[in-house]
Design an enzyme around this catalytic site. Structure first.
Site, PDB file in Angstrom:
ATOM      1  N   ASP A  21       0.835  -1.198   0.000  1.00 51.75           N
ATOM      2  CA  ASP A  21       0.000   0.000   0.000  1.00 51.75           C
ATOM      3  C   ASP A  21       0.871   1.250   0.000  1.00 51.75           C
ATOM      4  OD1 ASP A  21      -2.308   1.445   0.001  1.00 51.75           O
ATOM      5  OD2 ASP A  21      -2.812   1.086   2.097  1.00 51.75           O
ATOM      6  N   HIS A  38       3.162   3.405  -8.837  1.00 51.96           N
ATOM      7  CA  HIS A  38       2.988   1.981  -9.150  1.00 51.96           C
ATOM      8  C   HIS A  38       4.244   1.427  -9.821  1.00 51.96           C
ATOM      9  CE1 HIS A  38      -1.026   2.176  -7.734  1.00 51.96           C
ATOM     10  NE2 HIS A  38      -1.515   2.881  -8.741  1.00 51.96           N
ATOM     11  N   LEU A 132      10.869 -20.670  -4.570  1.00 51.34           N
ATOM     12  CA  LEU A 132       9.773 -19.835  -4.051  1.00 51.34           C
ATOM     13  C   LEU A 132       8.536 -19.898  -4.962  1.00 51.34           C
ATOM     14  CD1 LEU A 132       8.905 -17.370  -2.114  1.00 51.34           C
ATOM     15  CD2 LEU A 132       9.687 -15.922  -3.983  1.00 51.34           C
TER      16      LEU A 132
HETATM   17  C1  FPP Z   1      -1.466   0.230  -3.533  1.00 52.09           C
HETATM   18  O1  FPP Z   1      -1.128   1.587  -3.603  1.00 52.09           O
HETATM   19  C2  FPP Z   1      -1.035  -0.488  -4.713  1.00 52.09           C
HETATM   20  C3  FPP Z   1      -1.854  -1.058  -5.650  1.00 52.09           C
HETATM   21  C4  FPP Z   1      -3.300  -1.041  -5.574  1.00 52.09           C
HETATM   22  C5  FPP Z   1      -1.290  -1.724  -6.819  1.00 52.09           C
HETATM   23  C6  FPP Z   1      -0.017  -2.417  -6.547  1.00 52.09           C
HETATM   24  C7  FPP Z   1       0.504  -2.955  -7.778  1.00 52.09           C
HETATM   25  C8  FPP Z   1       1.813  -2.994  -8.073  1.00 52.09           C
HETATM   26  C9  FPP Z   1       2.905  -2.490  -7.216  1.00 52.09           C
HETATM   27  C10 FPP Z   1       2.179  -3.673  -9.298  1.00 52.09           C
HETATM   28  C11 FPP Z   1       2.412  -5.090  -8.899  1.00 52.09           C
HETATM   29  C12 FPP Z   1       3.016  -5.858  -9.948  1.00 52.09           C
HETATM   30  C13 FPP Z   1       3.189  -7.189  -9.858  1.00 52.09           C
HETATM   31  C14 FPP Z   1       3.761  -7.940 -10.981  1.00 52.09           C
HETATM   32  C15 FPP Z   1       2.783  -7.935  -8.655  1.00 52.09           C
HETATM   33  P1  FPP Z   1      -2.297   2.643  -3.673  1.00 52.09           P
HETATM   34  O2  FPP Z   1      -2.505   3.027  -5.084  1.00 52.09           O
HETATM   35  O3  FPP Z   1      -3.502   2.118  -2.980  1.00 52.09           O
HETATM   36  O4  FPP Z   1      -1.640   3.800  -2.864  1.00 52.09           O
HETATM   37  P2  FPP Z   1      -2.404   4.914  -1.994  1.00 52.09           P
HETATM   38  O5  FPP Z   1      -3.115   4.195  -0.913  1.00 52.09           O
HETATM   39  O6  FPP Z   1      -1.266   5.740  -1.519  1.00 52.09           O
HETATM   40  O7  FPP Z   1      -3.312   5.649  -2.947  1.00 52.09           O
END
Ligand code: FPP
Length: 246
Positions: A21, A38, A132
């Site tokens: 998060d 992201h 893993l």
């Molecule tokens: C949370 O931050 C993150 C997500 C909802 C997406 C996470 C996805 C990635 C990091 C890509 C993953 C890739 C792979 C291959 C697993 P948020 O957008 O909710 O952040 P905020 O709470 O600060 O708005």
């Protein structure tokens, strides 16, 4: 002494689950668009996957996209789906090199076809790897999963394949998307939120919970080692008394 040196290698959690998060907030703090967060988040995914494999963690589950995330603005959803495809294509050789097997849990039928196809092809390609197991939760929510398993169990009873009295913990577990994965020992959530947010509700019953204020793009290997050391200092009782488990 750094946290890595404090890790007891004979007590590594078998399954670590992570709610990644804070990508959006990290980007905002830098004055950048959310997608930059992201993209940086993907770098953290790469690093943490490698160190988890190195430490001998058997299962690493990452909450990449929740059922609720479909309600985000369309541009962000589309961009996230594209990022997932890019990442999977780019990272498949890394997975092969590190003997990592990819798995996905969630309502994959809702994914755009190209995302679904790329994931499936990477899952097939890495299926012979023995290190893993990297489990990506995609279009996943625990309530969706529990409803789906309840429907399947009800169907089995209706068809006379199972008696109501036969339904027990093992049966319910076997109908979840995680049927071949042991329950998480440790759940990590970044960015200071103290919630489970519809993630693995059944499976987390006895997991140790670790919350950190660190935002996911800033979650370093050292932070991961810290979480493992913290976990190793806890006493896991599974409902028993301290005396019983000694
Ligand atoms: C949370 O931050 C993150 C997500 C909802 C997406 C996470 C996805 C990635 C990091 C890509 C993953 C890739 C792979 C291959 C697993 P948020 O957008 O909710 O952040 P905020 O709470 O600060 O708005």
């Amino acid at each position: 002494m750094g946290y890595k040196e404090q890790i007891q290698l004979d007590r590594i959690p078998r399954h670590v689950a992570i709610i990644m998060d804070g990508n959006g907030r990290w980007a905002k703090r830098q004055g950048l668009a959310r997608m930059f967060g992201h993209r940086r988040g993907v770098e953290t995914v790469h690093n943490i996957t490698e160190v988890a494999a190195e430490l001998g963690v058997s299962y690493l589950t990452l909450y990449a996209f929740s059922t609720e995330n479909w309600n985000r603005p369309k541009e962000e959803v589309d961009a996230l789906m594209a990022l997932l495809v890019d990442t999977i294509v780019k990272e498949t050789p890394t997975l092969m090199k590190n003997n990592i097997r990819l798995q996905a849990i969630g309502d994959l039928a809702r994914l755009p076809k190209v995302t679904y196809d790329k994931f499936l092809s990477c899952i097939e390609q890495t299926s012979g790897n023995t290190g893993l197991v990297l489990v990506i939760a995609l279009s996943y929510s625990a309530r969706w999963e529990i409803i789906r398993s309840t429907q399947m169990i009800a169907e089995a009873v209706k068809e006379g394949k199972m008696l109501v009295e036969d339904i027990n913990e093992e049966v319910v577990s076997s109908y979840l998307t995680t049927s071949d994965i042991p329950d998480p020992d440790l759940l990590i959530r970044t960015s200071g939120e103290l919630r489970i947010s519809n993630f693995l509700l059944w499976q987390l019953a006895y997991a140790e919970l670790y919350f950190t204020d660190c935002l996911w793009p800033e979650f370093t290997n050292e932070e991961f080692y810290h979480a493992i050391v913290d976990y190793q200092h806890r006493e896991r009782r599974f409902g028993k008394t301290s005396e019983q488990i000694r």
